[in-house]
Design a protein around this motif. Sequence first.
Motif: not given
Length: 470
Positions: A301-318
């Motif tokens: 999630n920290r890396v996703l935020e730095e990437m500016n992807r605007r979702y979380t690991r949990e959201k992706y799995l959902e």
Amino acid sequence: MKREEVIVPREEIARQGEFQERIKAMFAARGAHPLARVETFGCQQNVADGQRIMGMLEEMGFAFTEDPGEADLVLLNTCAVREHAEQRVFGNLGILTHSKRENPEQVIILCGCMAQEARVAKRVKESYRHVDLVFGPQALWRFPELLWQVYETRKRVFSTAEEHGSIAEGLPVVRERGVKAWVSVMYGCNNFCSYCIVPYVRGRERSREPAAVLAEVRELVEAGYRDITLLGQNVNSYGNDLDTGYHFPDLLEDIDRIPGDYWIRFMSSHPKDATPRLFDVMAKCAHVAKQLHLPFQSGNNRVLEEMNRRYTREKYLELIQHARDRMPGLVVTSDVIIGFPGETEAEAMDTVSLVEEVGFDALFTFIYSPRPGTRAAELPDPAPREEKQKWFDRLLEVQNRHSAEVHAGYVGKTVRVLVDGESGDGDFPLSSRTEGNRLVRLKGDKALIGRFLDVRVTGSNTWALYGEPV
């Protein structure tokens, strides 16, 4: 952007046709039969752009060759996503000094995403003086006019000014022979992922009118194309700029109503805009392939935020779980980046663990490549390349093992495939794809190309299945 600022008027498209005729007449007056070499790098959107460039060249009287040495015009349609692709282009430009020396009248062109970058245009202007024309994706529809300027003035032409982007309908197109076709449904990107140069070189998101997309798909189906891929930097954003309440699931539903025997695919999708309704529509539409390419890029999630992807690991799995609930047997593929600036080994292993948890059918994997002009390129990056390579190798080990296991599970089963070409394999001379886009090499005669077949799978490896028609 207002729609009237996005849509290129028909009069302007007609004006480009006039330049095409001027160039055609110029060669005819010389009694010449010009040849063009067009080389495209990068994504399917670039392939679609290249087919329109070839369409315009054909209207100008050009035929095509694979040999730059015999070409009157050489065009490199470029990609800016990775450093390796950029270096290949500069290497090719260097080689073209030889053909230009042999044929001083040869016109050399650099276009596409890489050409739109100011630093690249500057480098070409200063160091590759044999290049005659440079233009970015936003100027593609003006290609005939720009080329005429080169022929008329005998001077170098650069069209790389920052533009918001446009939509030009009615451009001619030369498609590859076969059963596959690409249809761009939108252009540009608003996401600004911190590692990605695309929004800077392709402009803001702009959607084609639904009627135009539907007409193109209908023509392709009637012409015999059987595997049609809808393209966009983020197809899930389709329609946001139309302000009509019409979105990508609506477009899929309307395309599905076109009669015929064909598959519809789409890419690329952004998880932040993937919705349960999209998966519901995919599930019910007979022509929409049950295949989902949904790039996750990182499992931390920290890396996703730095990437500016605007979702979380949990959201992706959902999202993946919902898609699989609606479509049992769904084939899921993704993109992933290892070694993002500041990423630690533990964070990289979070990505590996997500790969293990999801069980992707296939992955497109990359070690982070810095792109000048992006925010990520300015971030501190203490991990050495050798360390990132170890993380990358671990990711490949996990994915390759899973892919081999999934493919082995197909042996003995019968699957429906579309035979799409020759494979170059003497034992299994045909290439085909399942609805889930799995590669199946087949025994059989090339007369089967273009047909849907039931195939019994007789063997497999990590990357392909092998079989014979039932």
